[in-house]
Scaffold this motif. Structure first.
Motif, PDB file in Angstrom:
ATOM      1  N   TYR A 191       0.857  -1.133  -0.064  1.00 29.25           N
ATOM      2  CA  TYR A 191      -0.066  -0.016   0.167  1.00 29.25           C
ATOM      3  C   TYR A 191       0.744   1.372   0.053  1.00 29.25           C
ATOM      4  O   TYR A 191       0.390   2.392  -0.509  1.00 29.25           O
ATOM      5  CB  TYR A 191      -1.029   0.016   1.174  1.00 29.25           C
ATOM      6  CG  TYR A 191      -1.984  -0.905   0.994  1.00 29.25           C
ATOM      7  CD1 TYR A 191      -2.963  -0.536   0.070  1.00 29.25           C
ATOM      8  CD2 TYR A 191      -2.354  -2.048   1.595  1.00 29.25           C
ATOM      9  CE1 TYR A 191      -4.136  -1.315  -0.369  1.00 29.25           C
ATOM     10  CE2 TYR A 191      -3.613  -2.680   1.363  1.00 29.25           C
ATOM     11  CZ  TYR A 191      -4.275  -2.474   0.454  1.00 29.25           C
ATOM     12  OH  TYR A 191      -5.400  -3.204   0.089  1.00 29.25           O
ATOM     13  N   SER A 192       2.106   1.152   0.465  1.00 27.19           N
ATOM     14  CA  SER A 192       3.045   2.317   0.466  1.00 27.19           C
ATOM     15  C   SER A 192       3.286   2.656  -0.772  1.00 27.19           C
ATOM     16  O   SER A 192       3.453   3.656  -1.129  1.00 27.19           O
ATOM     17  CB  SER A 192       4.123   2.212   1.492  1.00 27.19           C
ATOM     18  OG  SER A 192       3.846   1.860   2.646  1.00 27.19           O
ATOM     19  N   LEU A 193       3.551   1.254  -1.576  1.00 29.38           N
ATOM     20  CA  LEU A 193       4.209   1.606  -2.997  1.00 29.38           C
ATOM     21  C   LEU A 193       3.014   2.168  -3.931  1.00 29.38           C
ATOM     22  O   LEU A 193       3.171   2.855  -4.836  1.00 29.38           O
ATOM     23  CB  LEU A 193       4.588   0.190  -3.573  1.00 29.38           C
ATOM     24  CG  LEU A 193       6.058  -0.260  -2.860  1.00 29.38           C
ATOM     25  CD1 LEU A 193       6.422  -1.682  -3.449  1.00 29.38           C
ATOM     26  CD2 LEU A 193       7.117   0.669  -3.293  1.00 29.38           C
ATOM     27  N   ILE A 194       1.851   1.628  -3.646  1.00 32.16           N
ATOM     28  CA  ILE A 194       0.828   2.145  -4.330  1.00 32.16           C
ATOM     29  C   ILE A 194       0.432   3.573  -4.080  1.00 32.16           C
ATOM     30  O   ILE A 194       0.320   4.447  -5.338  1.00 32.16           O
ATOM     31  CB  ILE A 194      -0.477   1.337  -4.132  1.00 32.16           C
ATOM     32  CG1 ILE A 194      -0.675  -0.031  -4.377  1.00 32.16           C
ATOM     33  CG2 ILE A 194      -1.849   2.199  -4.513  1.00 32.16           C
ATOM     34  CD1 ILE A 194      -1.938  -0.698  -3.952  1.00 32.16           C
ATOM     35  N   GLN A 195       0.506   4.011  -2.935  1.00 29.65           N
ATOM     36  CA  GLN A 195       0.536   5.558  -2.598  1.00 29.65           C
ATOM     37  C   GLN A 195       1.541   6.450  -3.524  1.00 29.65           C
ATOM     38  O   GLN A 195       1.346   7.365  -4.017  1.00 29.65           O
ATOM     39  CB  GLN A 195       0.439   5.930  -0.942  1.00 29.65           C
ATOM     40  CG  GLN A 195      -0.501   5.224  -0.274  1.00 29.65           C
ATOM     41  CD  GLN A 195      -1.877   6.040  -0.735  1.00 29.65           C
ATOM     42  OE1 GLN A 195      -2.112   7.099  -0.916  1.00 29.65           O
ATOM     43  NE2 GLN A 195      -2.934   5.404  -0.722  1.00 29.65           N
ATOM     44  N   TRP A 196       2.733   5.759  -3.462  1.00 29.81           N
ATOM     45  CA  TRP A 196       3.861   6.579  -3.961  1.00 29.81           C
ATOM     46  C   TRP A 196       3.712   6.428  -5.511  1.00 29.81           C
ATOM     47  O   TRP A 196       3.798   7.444  -6.386  1.00 29.81           O
ATOM     48  CB  TRP A 196       5.101   5.846  -3.668  1.00 29.81           C
ATOM     49  CG  TRP A 196       6.226   6.512  -4.329  1.00 29.81           C
ATOM     50  CD1 TRP A 196       7.197   7.766  -4.299  1.00 29.81           C
ATOM     51  CD2 TRP A 196       6.896   5.749  -5.557  1.00 29.81           C
ATOM     52  NE1 TRP A 196       7.963   7.666  -5.181  1.00 29.81           N
ATOM     53  CE2 TRP A 196       8.057   6.504  -6.126  1.00 29.81           C
ATOM     54  CE3 TRP A 196       6.627   4.600  -6.213  1.00 29.81           C
ATOM     55  CZ2 TRP A 196       8.670   6.444  -7.085  1.00 29.81           C
ATOM     56  CZ3 TRP A 196       7.399   4.625  -7.437  1.00 29.81           C
ATOM     57  CH2 TRP A 196       8.571   5.166  -7.797  1.00 29.81           C
ATOM     58  N   ALA A 197       3.302   5.326  -6.266  1.00 30.03           N
ATOM     59  CA  ALA A 197       3.276   5.037  -7.636  1.00 30.03           C
ATOM     60  C   ALA A 197       2.121   5.931  -8.058  1.00 30.03           C
ATOM     61  O   ALA A 197       2.280   6.428  -9.443  1.00 30.03           O
ATOM     62  CB  ALA A 197       3.044   3.588  -7.976  1.00 30.03           C
ATOM     63  N   GLU A 198       1.025   6.108  -7.352  1.00 24.43           N
ATOM     64  CA  GLU A 198      -0.223   6.777  -7.957  1.00 24.43           C
ATOM     65  C   GLU A 198       0.115   8.265  -8.199  1.00 24.43           C
ATOM     66  O   GLU A 198      -0.626   9.058  -8.996  1.00 24.43           O
ATOM     67  CB  GLU A 198      -1.199   6.959  -7.197  1.00 24.43           C
ATOM     68  CG  GLU A 198      -1.878   5.549  -7.116  1.00 24.43           C
ATOM     69  CD  GLU A 198      -3.211   5.351  -6.070  1.00 24.43           C
ATOM     70  OE1 GLU A 198      -3.190   5.992  -5.231  1.00 24.43           O
ATOM     71  OE2 GLU A 198      -4.250   4.568  -6.372  1.00 24.43           O
ATOM     72  N   ARG A 199       1.358   8.891  -7.751  1.00 22.40           N
ATOM     73  CA  ARG A 199       1.832  10.222  -8.194  1.00 22.40           C
ATOM     74  C   ARG A 199       2.300  10.375  -9.896  1.00 22.40           C
ATOM     75  O   ARG A 199       2.232  11.438 -10.349  1.00 22.40           O
ATOM     76  CB  ARG A 199       2.761  10.662  -7.161  1.00 22.40           C
ATOM     77  CG  ARG A 199       2.449  10.842  -5.744  1.00 22.40           C
ATOM     78  CD  ARG A 199       3.418  11.646  -4.773  1.00 22.40           C
ATOM     79  NE  ARG A 199       2.985  12.205  -3.730  1.00 22.40           N
ATOM     80  CZ  ARG A 199       3.656  12.851  -2.692  1.00 22.40           C
ATOM     81  NH1 ARG A 199       4.596  13.349  -2.873  1.00 22.40           N
ATOM     82  NH2 ARG A 199       2.969  13.396  -1.792  1.00 22.40           N
TER      83      ARG A 199
END
Length: 203
Positions: A191-199
């Motif tokens: 979920y941390s990677l998802i939050q970062w990648a969505e930028r």
């Protein structure tokens, strides 16, 4: 218990990000409304999915959840009037065929699968709104992760208490190690990677 598992997993993840916020000197309450909203949507993804997984197969769960993800462009179109390109339609059709080949489709639809349908809808709305908040310049990954994870944990814990779910291990030879491993590898990191990648990527 699936709800208790979800509660402990996300409370632990939220605690990690809360510590990081304290270390960084940020305010935990910064844009808390968006974080709580994402937490509610994530709760309707995680809790029903955990319940569903205890009652149905991993293949059924994967197929149904993937269908929810494939509806993201349609929800985008409905909410934000974004056009769906021909390449996106082609990708959706290809993905649908691929998912069916990988999972074999749905077999022996049961109550657990109904829970997974709710999870798929939660996933659909979570991905769209998470992308919207993450692309806003004033958002912050630490804040959003801490707020939404603690929201999921608190809601799961509340529902578990209301439903009289056992709050500890249900077998004498049970272990907390799987909970720790799954929390780190399949909650905290993804979920941390998802939050970062969505930028940088679209839904």
């Amino acid at each position: 218990n699936p709800l208790v598992f979800t509660a402990y997993s996300f409370l632990a993840s939220g605690a990690v990000f809360s510590i990081l916020i304290l270390i960084s000197g940020r305010k935990f309450t910064f844009r808390v409304k968006e974080g709580v909203m994402l937490g509610v949507l994530l709760f309707f993804l995680e809790a029903p999915q955990m319940i569903g997984l205890s009652q149905t197969t991993a293949a059924n769960t994967a197929f149904i959840t993937s269908l929810g993800i494939l509806l993201i462009p349609l929800l985008d179109r409905l909410l934000y009037k974004r056009q769906i390109t021909a390449s996106t339609w082609t990708a959706l059709a290809t993905a649908l065929v691929g998912i069916h080949l990988l999972t074999g489709g749905i077999h022996n639809f049961n109550q657990g699968d109904l829970w997974v349908v709710v999870a798929a809808l939660g996933c659909l709305f979570y991905m769209v709104f998470s992308d919207t908040f993450e692309k806003e310049q004033e958002s912050n990954i630490l804040d959003l992760c801490a707020q939404q994870f603690l929201t999921v944990g608190a809601l799961s814990f509340l529902v578990a208490i209301i439903s009289n779910a056992p709050l500890g291990l249900q077998t004498e030879n049970g272990s907390w190690i799987p909970l720790i491993v799954l929390t780190a590898l399949f909650t905290l990191i993804p979920y941390s990677l998802i939050q970062w990648a969505e930028r940088y990527a679209t839904e």
